[in-house]
Design a protein around this motif. Sequence first.
Motif, PDB file in Angstrom:
ATOM      1  N   GLU A 162       3.857 -26.007  30.689  1.00 14.73           N
ATOM      2  CA  GLU A 162       3.700 -25.299  29.410  1.00 14.73           C
ATOM      3  C   GLU A 162       2.293 -25.484  28.869  1.00 14.73           C
ATOM      4  OE1 GLU A 162       7.015 -24.702  26.034  1.00 14.73           O
ATOM      5  OE2 GLU A 162       6.161 -26.717  26.062  1.00 14.73           O
ATOM      6  N   HIS A 163       1.798 -26.724  28.906  1.00 10.45           N
ATOM      7  CA  HIS A 163       0.425 -26.985  28.465  1.00 10.45           C
ATOM      8  C   HIS A 163      -0.576 -26.221  29.330  1.00 10.45           C
ATOM      9  CE1 HIS A 163      -3.279 -29.214  27.506  1.00 10.45           C
ATOM     10  NE2 HIS A 163      -3.492 -29.199  28.814  1.00 10.45           N
ATOM     11  N   LEU A 172      -0.267 -23.469  31.050  1.00 10.11           N
ATOM     12  CA  LEU A 172      -0.257 -22.025  30.799  1.00 10.11           C
ATOM     13  C   LEU A 172      -0.986 -21.680  29.502  1.00 10.11           C
ATOM     14  CD1 LEU A 172       3.419 -21.188  31.866  1.00 10.11           C
ATOM     15  CD2 LEU A 172       1.326 -20.596  33.104  1.00 10.11           C
ATOM     16  N   GLN A 173      -0.918 -22.581  28.542  1.00 10.15           N
ATOM     17  CA  GLN A 173      -1.557 -22.332  27.251  1.00 10.15           C
ATOM     18  C   GLN A 173      -3.020 -22.778  27.222  1.00 10.15           C
ATOM     19  OE1 GLN A 173       0.986 -24.411  24.493  1.00 10.15           O
ATOM     20  NE2 GLN A 173       2.708 -23.013  24.805  1.00 10.15           N
ATOM     21  N   ASN A 174      -3.392 -23.640  28.173  1.00 12.81           N
ATOM     22  CA  ASN A 174      -4.752 -24.184  28.206  1.00 12.81           C
ATOM     23  C   ASN A 174      -5.306 -24.106  29.630  1.00 12.81           C
ATOM     24  OD1 ASN A 174      -4.935 -25.669  25.335  1.00 12.81           O
ATOM     25  ND2 ASN A 174      -2.915 -26.087  26.222  1.00 12.81           N
TER      26      ASN A 174
END
Length: 294
Positions: A134-135, A137-139
């Motif tokens: 999740e991290h 994909l966002q960063n």
Amino acid sequence: MSDSNDLYERHLASAREATAQATELQAHPSYKLAFTDDDFLMQDELRHVRLQLEYLKAQTILEQHKIKATIVVFGSARFVSPEYAAMLLAQAQHLLAKDPDDPDSKHALLTAKRQVKNSRYYQQAQHFAHLVTEHSLQNPKSAVTIISGGGPGVMEAANRGAFDAGGKSIGLNIVLPHEQQPNPYITPEFCFRFHYFAIRKMHFLQRARALVAFPGGFGTLDELFETLTLLQTGKARKVPVILFDEQFWRRLINFELLVEEGLIHPDDLYLIQFVDSAEAAWQAICDSYQLLDE
């Protein structure tokens, strides 16, 4: 006219014989292209070539997909998901209810109860991989890809967590006497299979930014201590080594005894961090790289 026919027949016979000889030659193993000749490639003298090919296949594909940083997740192949453990428990209880004195049913119930207890490791590994992916994909600038041994148990949970988050993950399967099947959550283009443990281990650590070890058996311990040895001796860059479930690991290994007996330096203990939750594991890695300060 007869002589002419005889000459023609001899010519045809000679041509047929030459064709047969050519066909026979082409069918001989020596005629195969070297890289398509399995018998040739599997000779002891070609082991160095097989090692090179086994390294290069995964290396080339990962480079093509720009995979530069990974988090390695190790742990037992024998842990199952909470939902599957619950099903095993229900089955064992049903069998024992039919025959309360059956020793096999009693043993199955004990095993099922242990699976229910240990299923939390599967759940936490899945949750951890979900947090990491999740991290990432966002960063994208600090993205890391989950990498596992590709099989069941904690390996499956790690790949599953990445899959559930909508990301990609890597599975490094190994040829075993009882053939390991890849778990269904590995990204297809990153589902590799190895014959040599050494090359597989290289790919585990080559891009590793952290290693998270859940409870496991000989395989998990092998990977853990090889990693610690490489870090201790400076053969690999320093990365966080996270041991999940402090109570388990301290029961299993007396790390302090190694210091007391002078077998390792006291500072070597700082190579290891203990955690008891997926969130704590991810936080420890983030703190090491200051990821959450972006």
